[in-house]
Write a protein that holds these residues in place. Structure first.
Motif, PDB file in Angstrom:
ATOM      1  N   GLU A   1      -0.246  -9.490  13.856  1.00 32.54           N
ATOM      2  CA  GLU A   1      -0.538 -10.474  13.846  1.00 32.54           C
ATOM      3  C   GLU A   1      -0.602 -11.374  12.807  1.00 32.54           C
ATOM      4  O   GLU A   1      -0.316 -12.787  12.744  1.00 32.54           O
ATOM      5  N   ASP A   2      -0.906 -10.746  11.713  1.00 34.66           N
ATOM      6  CA  ASP A   2      -1.101 -11.926  10.239  1.00 34.66           C
ATOM      7  C   ASP A   2       0.558 -11.355   9.925  1.00 34.66           C
ATOM      8  O   ASP A   2       0.858 -10.915  10.039  1.00 34.66           O
ATOM      9  N   LEU A   3       0.322 -11.777   8.276  1.00 30.05           N
ATOM     10  CA  LEU A   3       0.963 -11.535   7.433  1.00 30.05           C
ATOM     11  C   LEU A   3       1.719 -10.105   7.670  1.00 30.05           C
ATOM     12  O   LEU A   3       1.002  -9.121   7.713  1.00 30.05           O
ATOM     13  N   LYS A   4       3.276 -10.000   7.344  1.00 30.92           N
ATOM     14  CA  LYS A   4       3.743  -8.833   7.876  1.00 30.92           C
ATOM     15  C   LYS A   4       5.258  -8.185   7.217  1.00 30.92           C
ATOM     16  O   LYS A   4       5.188 -10.127   7.056  1.00 30.92           O
ATOM     17  N   MET A   5       5.575  -7.333   7.064  1.00 23.57           N
ATOM     18  CA  MET A   5       6.375  -7.084   6.030  1.00 23.57           C
ATOM     19  C   MET A   5       7.253  -5.986   6.242  1.00 23.57           C
ATOM     20  O   MET A   5       6.386  -4.693   6.249  1.00 23.57           O
ATOM     21  N   SER A   6       8.623  -4.825   6.673  1.00 23.63           N
ATOM     22  CA  SER A   6       9.262  -3.673   5.902  1.00 23.63           C
ATOM     23  C   SER A   6       9.793  -4.416   4.661  1.00 23.63           C
ATOM     24  O   SER A   6      10.135  -4.798   3.270  1.00 23.63           O
ATOM     25  N   TYR A   7       9.113  -2.885   4.450  1.00 28.00           N
ATOM     26  CA  TYR A   7      10.016  -2.270   2.832  1.00 28.00           C
ATOM     27  C   TYR A   7      10.615  -1.124   2.829  1.00 28.00           C
ATOM     28  O   TYR A   7       9.992   0.537   2.858  1.00 28.00           O
ATOM     29  N   THR A   8      12.125  -0.961   3.387  1.00 24.21           N
ATOM     30  CA  THR A   8      12.280   0.421   3.890  1.00 24.21           C
ATOM     31  C   THR A   8      14.264   0.242   2.897  1.00 24.21           C
ATOM     32  O   THR A   8      14.712  -0.669   2.513  1.00 24.21           O
ATOM     33  N   LYS A   9      14.496   0.751   3.401  1.00 21.00           N
ATOM     34  CA  LYS A   9      16.268   1.489   3.513  1.00 21.00           C
ATOM     35  C   LYS A   9      16.529  -0.800   4.035  1.00 21.00           C
ATOM     36  O   LYS A   9      18.424  -1.143   3.574  1.00 21.00           O
ATOM     37  N   GLN A  10      17.030   0.060   5.143  1.00 19.66           N
ATOM     38  CA  GLN A  10      17.575  -0.991   6.433  1.00 19.66           C
ATOM     39  C   GLN A  10      16.483  -2.148   7.043  1.00 19.66           C
ATOM     40  O   GLN A  10      15.212  -1.499   7.873  1.00 19.66           O
ATOM     41  N   GLN A  11      16.762  -3.060   7.573  1.00 17.90           N
ATOM     42  CA  GLN A  11      15.943  -4.318   8.315  1.00 17.90           C
ATOM     43  C   GLN A  11      15.846  -3.744   9.977  1.00 17.90           C
ATOM     44  O   GLN A  11      16.828  -3.782  10.318  1.00 17.90           O
ATOM     45  N   LEU A  12      14.399  -3.620   9.994  1.00 17.12           N
ATOM     46  CA  LEU A  12      14.486  -3.165  11.751  1.00 17.12           C
ATOM     47  C   LEU A  12      14.579  -4.259  12.147  1.00 17.12           C
ATOM     48  O   LEU A  12      15.398  -4.687  13.820  1.00 17.12           O
ATOM     49  N   GLY A  13      14.774  -6.228  12.273  1.00 13.49           N
ATOM     50  CA  GLY A  13      14.565  -6.604  13.385  1.00 13.49           C
ATOM     51  C   GLY A  13      15.507  -8.023  12.378  1.00 13.49           C
ATOM     52  O   GLY A  13      16.357  -7.960  11.408  1.00 13.49           O
ATOM     53  N   ASN A  14      14.446  -9.411  12.604  1.00 10.53           N
ATOM     54  CA  ASN A  14      14.316 -10.072  11.943  1.00 10.53           C
ATOM     55  C   ASN A  14      13.266 -10.414  10.820  1.00 10.53           C
ATOM     56  O   ASN A  14      12.449 -11.367  10.348  1.00 10.53           O
ATOM     57  N   GLU A  15      12.757  -8.951  11.087  1.00  8.68           N
ATOM     58  CA  GLU A  15      11.079  -9.480   9.756  1.00  8.68           C
ATOM     59  C   GLU A  15      11.312 -10.009   8.542  1.00  8.68           C
ATOM     60  O   GLU A  15      12.409  -9.882   8.034  1.00  8.68           O
ATOM     61  N   PHE A  16       9.934 -10.138   7.979  1.00  9.22           N
ATOM     62  CA  PHE A  16      10.484 -10.406   6.136  1.00  9.22           C
ATOM     63  C   PHE A  16      10.517  -9.309   5.598  1.00  9.22           C
ATOM     64  O   PHE A  16       9.938  -8.481   5.683  1.00  9.22           O
ATOM     65  N   PHE A  17      11.686  -8.880   5.294  1.00  8.22           N
ATOM     66  CA  PHE A  17      12.311  -7.370   4.865  1.00  8.22           C
ATOM     67  C   PHE A  17      12.655  -7.963   3.067  1.00  8.22           C
ATOM     68  O   PHE A  17      13.032  -8.130   2.286  1.00  8.22           O
ATOM     69  N   VAL A  18      11.666  -6.611   2.541  1.00  3.91           N
ATOM     70  CA  VAL A  18      12.282  -6.040   1.289  1.00  3.91           C
ATOM     71  C   VAL A  18      13.165  -5.057   0.960  1.00  3.91           C
ATOM     72  O   VAL A  18      12.629  -3.235   1.406  1.00  3.91           O
ATOM     73  N   LYS A  19      14.268  -4.514   0.431  1.00  3.74           N
ATOM     74  CA  LYS A  19      15.055  -3.431   0.588  1.00  3.74           C
ATOM     75  C   LYS A  19      14.417  -2.955  -0.740  1.00  3.74           C
ATOM     76  O   LYS A  19      14.985  -2.982  -1.751  1.00  3.74           O
TER      77      LYS A  19
END
Length: 434
Positions: free
Chosen positions: A42-60
């Motif tokens: 429930e705090d700051l979060k992001m994904s760092y992957t090749k593909q975005q999962l949904g509408n999260e904060f994402f860095v490819k």
């Protein structure tokens, strides 16, 4: 806390995220490979992957943080607002570049492990660096990118309060020799006299005599002035004394001379003191250990900080030798003749050993300016201009400004005219932050 979802938690990823997020931005970071944990956080979060999962904060992600060893890394530097970056991500990423991979490339000094042309002292030069060739050596890009990442996170998580850090200064005083004429021993003093006579340098001969006879102050003996400046500054100065053996490269004073030992102890009463490692000890572990032991005996405490003679680094050997001897901090990361950010940052960082793929406990404190680099600017006005420019770059990211001056810089030599004023400008810069 920032939770980062990634497909694999590699040592490189762990290292660079903790530098950018924790050391620069002051936020704790954790990692997960489980999507459920990311969703539940429930705090700051992001994904760092090749593909975005949904509408999260994402860095490819770029591949470099998941590789081992050195590879043929393709780099295309592009403009990004007021700065430059590389490892472009495309439009789907929350920020247009993989700043973590780019930061790792610069902080690990990846390019210094690759084939390159060295100078006459065997050093990696500024002109060989990506930063110089692409025109961003003058900026602390790692810190600038971190602040851009922070701004993008803030947009997505407006209620999160980021901590603030403040601009600081760590003035370095390098002492290759505490005196120009004094304490040089009978043979060196005689040699100096003969040299002055044979070259008809009568002014130097006269100066040498009146200093040795005690009628005039030694021109390198500026320690009283520096200590007085320390007394009026809230930032602790850090002195590096050379105590290695006399050689072609290092022409200091014999560390067994009582007056020299007394000087080091006196300076240590007011300032921090570290070891300026002699040129020959850079590649001789036994000699380095001897110099460390000698300095610890003088200071009567464990040695914490070092600087290499001539700002020479042999990566990774130089840093491994320091780690073996349990020296905690090194202040060699910078360029003698160029002003700028050798590792792209004005924040201290830990040395990452690319051969062993491990983060080490050695703290690297990069310097951005050595007094010699200001000599290429002839007028004092030009010197002030470039000095202000580099100070402003550090202030914009609330970083740590680390300038290196020498004890003789504050003497009466015409070459160093106006450098006391430049030093005072640096000390005063904390009072007029941008």
């Amino acid at each position: 806390m920032l939770l980062v979802y990634t497909s694999k938690i590699s040592p490189r990823l762990n290292y660079v995220f903790k530098h950018v997020c924790t050391r620069v931005l002051g936020i704790k970071v954790e990692f997960t490979t489980k999507i459920e944990e990311l969703i539940a956080h429930e705090d700051l979060k992001m994904s760092y992957t090749k593909q975005q999962l949904g509408n999260e904060f994402f860095v490819k992600s770029h591949d470099i943080l998941f590789e081992q060893g050195l590879g043929d890394v393709e780099i295309h530097v592009q403009r990004w607002d007021e700065t430059k970056c590389f490892f472009y991500n495309g439009d789907k990423s929350s920020i247009p570049f993989d700043i973590f991979s780019a930061s790792f490339y610069l902080l690990s000094r990846y390019e210094e492990y690759l084939p390159h042309v060295k100078d006459e002292f065997g050093r990696f030069t500024a002109t060989e660096s990506l930063a110089f060739k692409e025109g961003f050596l003058h900026q602390p890009v790692v810190d600038i990118w971190a602040y851009k990442f922070k701004a993008a996170l803030q947009d997505q998580f407006p209620d999160f309060e980021f901590p603030n850090r403040s601009y600081k200064i760590t003035p370095i005083i390098d002492v290759p020799s505490p005196y120009h004429y004094k304490l040089k021993g009978l043979m060196r003093t005689f040699g100096g006299l003969v040299g002055d006579l044979s070259r008809l340098k009568f002014k130097s001969l006269y100066k040498r005599f009146i200093v040795l006879l005690g009628f005039k102050h030694d021109p390198f003996d500026t320690f009283k002035y520096i200590i007085n400046r320390q007394k009026s500054s809230r930032f602790k100065f850090l002195f590096f004394f050379l105590i290695g053996d006399f050689s072609t490269f290092d022409k200091g004073v014999n560390p067994n001379k009582k007056k020299f030992v007394s000087l080091i102890k006196h300076v240590a009463d007011y300032c921090r003191v570290g070891l300026k490692i002699s040129f020959l000890a850079l590649e001789d572990a036994d000699m380095l250990k001897k110099e460390k032991t000698k300095m610890e005996a003088i200071l009567n405490t464990n040695l914490k900080a070092s600087r290499q003679s001539f700002s020479k680094l042999n990566l990774p050997e130089t840093y491994r030798n320091l780690i073996t001897l349990e020296i905690n901090e090194d202040y060699t990361m910078g360029y003698v003749n160029h002003i700028g950010f050798r590792a792209g940052s004005c924040s201290p960082f830990l040395f990452y050993d690319l051969d062993y793929e491990v983060q080490t406990p050695l703290k690297i404190v990069p310097y951005q300016l050595m007094d010699y680099a200001l000599l290429k600017h002839e007028s004092l006005l030009d010197k002030k201009k470039v000095l202000n420019e580099i100070i402003n770059e550090v202030q914009r990211v609330n970083g740590e400004f680390v300038p290196i001056f020498h004890n003789y810089t504050f003497g009466d030599s015409q070459r160093w005219s106006g450098f006391k004023e430049l030093f005072n400008m640096i000390l005063d810069s904390a009072d007029d932050e941008v």
